[in-house]
Each structure stands twice: as C-alpha cells, then as structure tokens.
Design a protein around this motif. Sequence first.
Motif, PDB file in Angstrom:
ATOM      1  N   LEU A 196       1.636  -9.698  -0.897  1.00  0.00           N
ATOM      2  CA  LEU A 196       0.180  -9.519  -0.914  1.00  0.00           C
ATOM      3  C   LEU A 196      -0.247  -8.467  -1.929  1.00  0.00           C
ATOM      4  CD1 LEU A 196      -1.389  -9.547   2.680  1.00  0.00           C
ATOM      5  CD2 LEU A 196      -1.920 -11.019   0.744  1.00  0.00           C
ATOM      6  N   ARG A 197       0.464  -7.356  -1.949  1.00  0.00           N
ATOM      7  CA  ARG A 197       0.108  -6.286  -2.895  1.00  0.00           C
ATOM      8  C   ARG A 197       0.106  -6.810  -4.336  1.00  0.00           C
ATOM      9  NH1 ARG A 197       3.484  -2.094   0.131  1.00  0.00           N
ATOM     10  NH2 ARG A 197       1.934  -0.821   1.223  1.00  0.00           N
ATOM     11  N   ARG A 198       1.085  -7.643  -4.653  1.00  0.00           N
ATOM     12  CA  ARG A 198       1.186  -8.157  -6.019  1.00  0.00           C
ATOM     13  C   ARG A 198       0.056  -9.120  -6.362  1.00  0.00           C
ATOM     14  NH1 ARG A 198       6.800  -7.618  -4.841  1.00  0.00           N
ATOM     15  NH2 ARG A 198       7.069  -9.766  -4.161  1.00  0.00           N
ATOM     16  N   LYS A 199      -0.690  -9.557  -5.337  1.00  0.00           N
ATOM     17  CA  LYS A 199      -1.775 -10.507  -5.586  1.00  0.00           C
ATOM     18  C   LYS A 199      -3.167  -9.888  -5.435  1.00  0.00           C
ATOM     19  CE  LYS A 199       0.807 -14.708  -4.496  1.00  0.00           C
ATOM     20  NZ  LYS A 199       0.842 -15.959  -3.717  1.00  0.00           N
ATOM     21  N   ILE A 200      -3.335  -8.999  -4.446  1.00  0.00           N
ATOM     22  CA  ILE A 200      -4.691  -8.468  -4.209  1.00  0.00           C
ATOM     23  C   ILE A 200      -4.893  -7.074  -4.769  1.00  0.00           C
ATOM     24  CG2 ILE A 200      -4.933  -9.851  -2.102  1.00  0.00           C
ATOM     25  CD1 ILE A 200      -4.639  -7.172  -0.520  1.00  0.00           C
ATOM     26  N   ASP A 201      -3.805  -6.364  -5.094  1.00  0.00           N
ATOM     27  CA  ASP A 201      -3.921  -4.977  -5.554  1.00  0.00           C
ATOM     28  C   ASP A 201      -3.457  -4.775  -6.994  1.00  0.00           C
ATOM     29  OD1 ASP A 201      -5.085  -3.956  -3.282  1.00  0.00           O
ATOM     30  OD2 ASP A 201      -3.229  -3.204  -2.409  1.00  0.00           O
ATOM     31  N   THR A 202      -2.195  -5.061  -7.267  1.00  0.00           N
ATOM     32  CA  THR A 202      -1.601  -4.740  -8.569  1.00  0.00           C
ATOM     33  C   THR A 202      -2.385  -5.274  -9.760  1.00  0.00           C
ATOM     34  OG1 THR A 202       0.582  -4.657  -7.523  1.00  0.00           O
ATOM     35  CG2 THR A 202       0.514  -4.816  -9.932  1.00  0.00           C
ATOM     36  N   PRO A 203      -2.809  -6.549  -9.760  1.00  0.00           N
ATOM     37  CA  PRO A 203      -3.542  -7.052 -10.936  1.00  0.00           C
ATOM     38  C   PRO A 203      -4.891  -6.384 -11.144  1.00  0.00           C
ATOM     39  CG  PRO A 203      -2.725  -8.867  -9.572  1.00  0.00           C
ATOM     40  CD  PRO A 203      -2.594  -7.618  -8.771  1.00  0.00           C
ATOM     41  N   PHE A 204      -5.408  -5.721 -10.099  1.00  0.00           N
ATOM     42  CA  PHE A 204      -6.743  -5.126 -10.162  1.00  0.00           C
ATOM     43  C   PHE A 204      -6.694  -3.596 -10.139  1.00  0.00           C
ATOM     44  CE2 PHE A 204      -6.829  -9.231  -8.017  1.00  0.00           C
ATOM     45  CZ  PHE A 204      -7.726  -9.930  -8.813  1.00  0.00           C
ATOM     46  N   ALA A 205      -5.488  -3.041 -10.262  1.00  0.00           N
ATOM     47  CA  ALA A 205      -5.301  -1.588 -10.233  1.00  0.00           C
ATOM     48  C   ALA A 205      -5.910  -0.973  -8.971  1.00  0.00           C
ATOM     49  CB  ALA A 205      -5.896  -0.951 -11.488  1.00  0.00           C
ATOM     50  N   ARG A 206      -5.667  -1.608  -7.827  1.00  0.00           N
ATOM     51  CA  ARG A 206      -6.177  -1.128  -6.546  1.00  0.00           C
ATOM     52  C   ARG A 206      -5.015  -0.788  -5.620  1.00  0.00           C
ATOM     53  NH1 ARG A 206     -11.483  -2.841  -6.048  1.00  0.00           N
ATOM     54  NH2 ARG A 206     -12.354  -2.984  -8.151  1.00  0.00           N
ATOM     55  N   ALA A 207      -5.336  -0.157  -4.511  1.00  0.00           N
ATOM     56  CA  ALA A 207      -4.329   0.189  -3.501  1.00  0.00           C
ATOM     57  C   ALA A 207      -4.934   0.013  -2.113  1.00  0.00           C
ATOM     58  CB  ALA A 207      -3.833   1.610  -3.696  1.00  0.00           C
ATOM     59  N   ALA A 208      -5.383  -1.219  -1.815  1.00  0.00           N
ATOM     60  CA  ALA A 208      -6.025  -1.493  -0.525  1.00  0.00           C
ATOM     61  C   ALA A 208      -5.009  -1.549   0.609  1.00  0.00           C
ATOM     62  CB  ALA A 208      -6.803  -2.801  -0.596  1.00  0.00           C
ATOM     63  N   LEU A 209      -3.858  -2.141   0.344  1.00  0.00           N
ATOM     64  CA  LEU A 209      -2.851  -2.350   1.379  1.00  0.00           C
ATOM     65  C   LEU A 209      -1.889  -1.162   1.389  1.00  0.00           C
ATOM     66  CD1 LEU A 209      -1.855  -4.102   3.578  1.00  0.00           C
ATOM     67  CD2 LEU A 209      -0.830  -5.643   1.905  1.00  0.00           C
ATOM     68  N   GLN A 210      -2.019  -0.344   2.437  1.00  0.00           N
ATOM     69  CA  GLN A 210      -1.313   0.935   2.491  1.00  0.00           C
ATOM     70  C   GLN A 210      -0.217   0.924   3.556  1.00  0.00           C
ATOM     71  OE1 GLN A 210      -4.601   3.465   3.469  1.00  0.00           O
ATOM     72  NE2 GLN A 210      -5.627   3.183   1.497  1.00  0.00           N
ATOM     73  N   THR A 211       0.902   1.556   3.232  1.00  0.00           N
ATOM     74  CA  THR A 211       1.989   1.744   4.198  1.00  0.00           C
ATOM     75  C   THR A 211       1.820   3.096   4.876  1.00  0.00           C
ATOM     76  OG1 THR A 211       3.523   0.419   2.870  1.00  0.00           O
ATOM     77  CG2 THR A 211       4.486   1.905   4.493  1.00  0.00           C
ATOM     78  N   VAL A 212       1.843   3.093   6.202  1.00  0.00           N
ATOM     79  CA  VAL A 212       1.799   4.326   6.984  1.00  0.00           C
ATOM     80  C   VAL A 212       3.193   4.508   7.582  1.00  0.00           C
ATOM     81  CG1 VAL A 212       0.688   5.582   8.865  1.00  0.00           C
ATOM     82  CG2 VAL A 212      -0.630   3.952   7.496  1.00  0.00           C
ATOM     83  N   ARG A 213       3.971   5.370   7.004  1.00  0.00           N
ATOM     84  CA  ARG A 213       5.391   5.479   7.349  1.00  0.00           C
ATOM     85  C   ARG A 213       5.599   5.741   8.840  1.00  0.00           C
ATOM     86  NH1 ARG A 213       8.424   4.922   3.176  1.00  0.00           N
ATOM     87  NH2 ARG A 213       7.708   5.472   1.070  1.00  0.00           N
ATOM     88  N   GLY A 214       6.484   4.936   9.396  1.00  0.00           N
ATOM     89  CA  GLY A 214       6.807   5.065  10.808  1.00  0.00           C
ATOM     90  C   GLY A 214       5.798   4.452  11.744  1.00  0.00           C
ATOM     91  N   ALA A 215       4.692   3.922  11.196  1.00  0.00           N
ATOM     92  CA  ALA A 215       3.636   3.378  12.062  1.00  0.00           C
ATOM     93  C   ALA A 215       3.294   1.930  11.738  1.00  0.00           C
ATOM     94  CB  ALA A 215       2.386   4.234  11.968  1.00  0.00           C
ATOM     95  N   GLY A 216       3.193   1.579  10.458  1.00  0.00           N
ATOM     96  CA  GLY A 216       2.820   0.209  10.122  1.00  0.00           C
ATOM     97  C   GLY A 216       2.047   0.139   8.828  1.00  0.00           C
ATOM     98  N   TYR A 217       1.007  -0.674   8.813  1.00  0.00           N
ATOM     99  CA  TYR A 217       0.238  -0.919   7.590  1.00  0.00           C
ATOM    100  C   TYR A 217      -1.255  -0.821   7.886  1.00  0.00           C
ATOM    101  CZ  TYR A 217       4.746  -2.631   6.083  1.00  0.00           C
ATOM    102  OH  TYR A 217       6.089  -2.711   5.795  1.00  0.00           O
ATOM    103  N   ARG A 218      -1.999  -0.515   6.843  1.00  0.00           N
ATOM    104  CA  ARG A 218      -3.446  -0.364   6.990  1.00  0.00           C
ATOM    105  C   ARG A 218      -4.116  -0.954   5.759  1.00  0.00           C
ATOM    106  NH1 ARG A 218      -4.485   5.395   8.079  1.00  0.00           N
ATOM    107  NH2 ARG A 218      -3.741   5.653   5.956  1.00  0.00           N
ATOM    108  N   LEU A 219      -5.207  -1.704   5.966  1.00  0.00           N
ATOM    109  CA  LEU A 219      -6.018  -2.190   4.851  1.00  0.00           C
ATOM    110  C   LEU A 219      -7.218  -1.262   4.711  1.00  0.00           C
ATOM    111  CD1 LEU A 219      -6.170  -4.869   2.936  1.00  0.00           C
ATOM    112  CD2 LEU A 219      -8.277  -5.168   4.221  1.00  0.00           C
ATOM    113  N   ALA A 220      -7.362  -0.622   3.555  1.00  0.00           N
ATOM    114  CA  ALA A 220      -8.465   0.316   3.334  1.00  0.00           C
ATOM    115  C   ALA A 220      -9.794  -0.413   3.488  1.00  0.00           C
ATOM    116  CB  ALA A 220      -8.358   0.934   1.954  1.00  0.00           C
ATOM    117  N   SER A 221     -10.694   0.151   4.274  1.00  0.00           N
ATOM    118  CA  SER A 221     -11.975  -0.511   4.542  1.00  0.00           C
ATOM    119  C   SER A 221     -12.852  -0.616   3.301  1.00  0.00           C
ATOM    120  CB  SER A 221     -12.729   0.218   5.658  1.00  0.00           C
ATOM    121  OG  SER A 221     -12.906   1.575   5.332  1.00  0.00           O
TER     122      SER A 221
END
Length: 224
Positions: A196-221
Amino acid sequence: MRVLVVEDERRMAAALRRGLQAEGFAVDLAHDGNEGLHLARVGDYDVVVLDIMLPGMSGYNVCKQLRAEENWVPILMLSAKDGEYDMADGLDLGADDYLTKPFSYVVLVARLRALLRRGGGRRPAVLRAGDLSLDPAARTVTRGEAPVELTPREFALLEYLMRRPGEVVSKPEILEHVWDTYDTDPNVVEVYVGYLRRKIDTPFARAALQTVRGAGYRLASDGG
C-alpha cells in the motif's frame, strides 16, 4: 422525536404520519424529492423516512446530496423494489436502513427507534483522509486527481484503515477484519502495508500509512 417522511403516495404518507404521531413522533411530510431535500436541510430532524421513487429528485439523489453536504441525519429508505442491488445502492449512498414495500408497520417503527438510538454520527459514503479518497461503492481510490490501482486485498486493507482514521489498529484486528481469520501469518499484514505504501504514499511523497512499533498501524487523518 421529529421525523421527516418523504413519500409521493399521499395516502401512504398520510397513513404513516397518523401512525407515527400515535407513537409519539412529530411528523412533517414532503411529496417530492426537491421538497424533501429542502426540508431535510433546514429542519432539525432526528430521522428521515425516504422513498426512492420520487418526482423531481429520486430518493437516491436526495440521500447522496445530504451526505455530500455532511448532513448525517439517519435515513430509512423505502422502496417498491425488492432487488438486492437496489438495497445495496441505497446503503452505499449513505442510507442507514432499507425497507421494501409492502412492509410491516411494527417493523418500521422498531427500525426507526433503532436508528434513533444509534444517532446521527458521521458516516460518509466516500472516505477521505486529506487528498486521499476511497469510494467503497465504485471501488475506486484517488490521490488528489490521480487514480490509484489496488488489488482487492489492498483495497480492503485501505478501506478498513480509512474507516478508523488516526487510530492505531493492531495486526490481529486487521487479520480478523481484512482476512477474516486469526490463523494467517501476521507478517502478511506487514507485507500488504508495504504494498500500500508503494501505491498511496511513495509516488506522492507522502507518509499517510504509519507504523506504530509494538502496537500496529495508523492512517494519518490528514492523509500524510
């Protein structure tokens, strides 16, 4: 509780008003889509009973317009059509429930009370996080004006995260809701997050899909 009934069959509309008033509801009537849309916009209603086949503007379009304006009043759709695709269309446009004519009046009242208990929280038909948009009905994703092509599993993962913007979601939760199992190797989640990151973030220089270590993942609102 205030109810707006939008129904072009006047005898049915009058019968609904009498019955609902007997149950203690305050009821307003509209007999075409344009009038119904206007009243729903200006009135402080707790729930709307909305027929689909209306003169002027269909119930589908009334519902779509209200949701586009972020009006989250609960909507119960009524239809003479009993096809499953008609029901799916109504729910995908933002309706909260659907009844096929002829219907049980007892069931109608019970469903209205259920909607009132649930309230009018935010339930957009199109999910958005900044300039990232996902349309569950059309099965499309865009970043700004650019379409983003996703596989069915990638789409399901993104939809689940976008329905919980800003929240940390664990791998087990994702497996349960996206893969419908706990038994799959949890590492598959990490793999698909990477896709997903390679499709929704990387081409657009964004970081919406975040890893929260030890907890899971978060999509920036804000979409990253």
